[in-house]
Design a protein around this motif. Structure first.
Motif, short mmCIF file in Angstrom:
data_model
loop_
_atom_site.label_atom_id
_atom_site.label_comp_id
_atom_site.label_asym_id
_atom_site.label_seq_id
_atom_site.Cartn_x
_atom_site.Cartn_y
_atom_site.Cartn_z
N CYS A 250 -10.64 -10.81 -11.10
CA CYS A 250 -10.21 -10.48 -9.74
C CYS A 250 -11.43 -10.36 -8.83
CB CYS A 250 -9.42 -9.17 -9.74
SG CYS A 250 -7.79 -9.31 -10.51
N ALA A 251 -11.18 -10.46 -7.53
CA ALA A 251 -12.25 -10.29 -6.55
C ALA A 251 -12.45 -8.81 -6.21
CB ALA A 251 -11.94 -11.07 -5.28
N ALA A 252 -11.40 -8.00 -6.42
CA ALA A 252 -11.48 -6.58 -6.10
C ALA A 252 -10.44 -5.82 -6.91
CB ALA A 252 -11.27 -6.35 -4.61
N TRP A 253 -10.73 -4.53 -7.10
CA TRP A 253 -9.84 -3.63 -7.83
C TRP A 253 -9.82 -2.32 -7.06
CZ3 TRP A 253 -13.94 -6.38 -9.58
CH2 TRP A 253 -13.72 -7.38 -10.53
N MET A 254 -8.63 -1.78 -6.79
CA MET A 254 -8.49 -0.53 -6.07
C MET A 254 -7.48 0.35 -6.79
SD MET A 254 -8.08 -2.22 -2.26
CE MET A 254 -8.48 -0.75 -1.32
N ILE A 255 -7.76 1.63 -6.88
CA ILE A 255 -6.82 2.57 -7.49
C ILE A 255 -6.35 3.54 -6.42
CG2 ILE A 255 -6.52 4.38 -9.21
CD1 ILE A 255 -8.39 2.77 -11.02
N PHE A 256 -5.03 3.73 -6.39
CA PHE A 256 -4.40 4.56 -5.36
C PHE A 256 -3.62 5.70 -5.98
CE2 PHE A 256 -4.96 0.45 -3.45
CZ PHE A 256 -5.31 0.72 -2.14
N LYS A 257 -3.69 6.85 -5.32
CA LYS A 257 -2.82 7.98 -5.62
C LYS A 257 -1.63 7.87 -4.69
CE LYS A 257 -2.52 12.94 -5.93
NZ LYS A 257 -3.17 14.23 -5.83
N ILE A 258 -0.42 7.93 -5.24
CA ILE A 258 0.80 7.80 -4.42
C ILE A 258 0.97 9.02 -3.52
CG2 ILE A 258 3.32 7.70 -4.50
CD1 ILE A 258 3.05 6.04 -7.08
N LEU A 259 1.19 8.75 -2.25
CA LEU A 259 1.57 9.79 -1.29
C LEU A 259 3.10 9.78 -1.24
CD1 LEU A 259 -1.05 9.00 1.51
CD2 LEU A 259 -1.21 10.67 -0.36
N SER A 260 3.69 10.76 -1.85
CA SER A 260 5.13 10.75 -2.06
C SER A 260 5.91 10.72 -0.74
CB SER A 260 5.54 11.98 -2.87
OG SER A 260 6.92 11.95 -3.13
N GLU A 261 6.71 9.70 -0.61
CA GLU A 261 7.62 9.53 0.53
C GLU A 261 8.96 9.06 -0.05
OE1 GLU A 261 7.28 10.13 3.70
OE2 GLU A 261 5.13 10.47 3.89
N PRO A 262 9.75 9.96 -0.64
CA PRO A 262 10.96 9.57 -1.36
C PRO A 262 11.91 8.69 -0.56
CG PRO A 262 10.47 11.89 -1.75
CD PRO A 262 9.52 11.42 -0.69
N HIS A 263 12.07 8.96 0.74
CA HIS A 263 12.99 8.13 1.53
C HIS A 263 12.52 6.67 1.55
CE1 HIS A 263 15.74 6.76 4.62
NE2 HIS A 263 14.69 6.29 5.31
N ASN A 264 11.24 6.45 1.85
CA ASN A 264 10.70 5.09 1.89
C ASN A 264 10.80 4.41 0.52
OD1 ASN A 264 10.04 5.31 4.58
ND2 ASN A 264 7.90 5.84 4.19
N GLN A 265 10.49 5.17 -0.52
CA GLN A 265 10.50 4.61 -1.88
C GLN A 265 11.91 4.23 -2.31
OE1 GLN A 265 6.78 7.52 -2.82
NE2 GLN A 265 8.45 7.61 -4.27
N ASN A 266 12.87 5.09 -2.02
CA ASN A 266 14.25 4.83 -2.44
C ASN A 266 14.97 3.84 -1.54
OD1 ASN A 266 13.98 6.65 -4.58
ND2 ASN A 266 14.60 8.37 -3.31
N GLN A 267 14.76 3.94 -0.24
CA GLN A 267 15.48 3.09 0.71
C GLN A 267 14.85 1.69 0.82
OE1 GLN A 267 18.29 4.02 2.33
NE2 GLN A 267 18.50 2.07 3.37
N TYR A 268 13.52 1.64 0.82
CA TYR A 268 12.83 0.37 1.11
C TYR A 268 11.93 -0.12 -0.02
CZ TYR A 268 14.29 1.85 5.75
OH TYR A 268 15.04 2.27 6.81
N ASP A 269 11.88 0.60 -1.15
CA ASP A 269 11.00 0.26 -2.27
C ASP A 269 9.54 0.25 -1.83
OD1 ASP A 269 13.20 -0.16 -4.08
OD2 ASP A 269 13.51 -2.12 -3.16
N LEU A 270 9.20 1.02 -0.81
CA LEU A 270 7.88 1.02 -0.19
C LEU A 270 7.07 2.23 -0.65
CD1 LEU A 270 6.03 -0.26 2.06
CD2 LEU A 270 7.01 1.47 3.58
N PHE A 271 5.92 1.96 -1.24
CA PHE A 271 5.03 3.01 -1.71
C PHE A 271 3.79 3.05 -0.84
CE2 PHE A 271 7.78 2.32 -5.21
CZ PHE A 271 7.85 3.52 -5.89
N ILE A 272 3.35 4.25 -0.53
CA ILE A 272 2.11 4.47 0.20
C ILE A 272 1.12 5.12 -0.75
CG2 ILE A 272 1.02 5.68 2.14
CD1 ILE A 272 3.78 5.61 3.53
N GLY A 273 -0.09 4.59 -0.77
CA GLY A 273 -1.11 5.16 -1.63
C GLY A 273 -2.40 5.40 -0.89
#
Length: 197
Positions: free
Chosen positions: A120-143
């Motif tokens: 790979c050209a880059a590697w990044m590790i993210f801690k999830i910032l819990s946003e249950p509505h976004n995760q459940n409604q839109y499958d969208l995770f913020i890290g």
């Protein structure tokens, strides 16, 4: 540390995602891990670097993300396009050894148990910032990015420089049906914006 791999200043880590390349998402929990490609990932904030990624609830990777609270985004290159496609061609639900059969070579970094993919050209590790509505409604995770590294042949001192590296180190940009583009040549416009470091 692997050859050509260097830590990236977290205040510049958002630039790793600015090229809009296909990503590989990996996660691990309780000794189980998975890797999947995702094109719907992007930078969200600068300092600290935050990103979003869409991971459907049908993917094996998703519960690993939810249980561990972490995920990685990696930018695969033309050198590993076949491995990238194999990682996305089948779910680990259907083929438990899909990662092994993909041909991807894996490694981990100290302090993190999730697999990262060589090439790979880059590697990044993210801690999830819990946003249950976004995760459940839109499958969208913020890290929020907690660690980042780049292949110094294509990204160093906070900047991309693909034009100085072999073509097989260019990032992949997925269209559909196994059709990718690789990132192109630079086009630099001077004298309009203030100098960036």
């Amino acid at each position: 540390m692997r050859p050509f791999m260097a830590e990236v200043d977290l205040n510049k880590a958002y630039r790793l995602l600015n090229v809009g390349g296909t990503t590989l998402v990996s996660a691990a929990y309780n000794g189980v891990s998975d890797i999947m490609p995702a094109t719907w990932a992007c930078a969200l904030d600068l300092a600290p670097t935050k990103a979003t990624v869409v991971v459907d609830s049908s993917h094996f990777t998703r519960p690993l993300m939810e249980k561990s609270g972490y995920f990685s985004l990696q930018l695969p290159t033309a050198a590993i396009v076949k491995e990238t496609m194999r990682l996305g061609a089948v779910s680990k639900f259907d083929m438990p050894d899909k990662v092994e059969k993909s041909g991807a070579k894996l490694f981990t970094m100290p302090g993190f148990d999730m697999p990262l993919v060589e090439g790979c050209a880059a590697w990044m590790i993210f801690k999830i910032l819990s946003e249950p509505h976004n995760q459940n409604q839109y499958d969208l995770f913020i890290g929020e990015c907690v660690a980042a590294w780049s292949d110094t042949r294509v990204f160093s001192n906070g900047h991309w420089h693909f034009e100085k590296a072999p073509a097989d180190l260019r990032t992949l940009h997925y269209v559909a049906g196994g059709h990718f583009y690789t990132i192109g040549e630079p086009l630099v416009i001077e004298g309009i914006l203030p100098e960036e470091d």
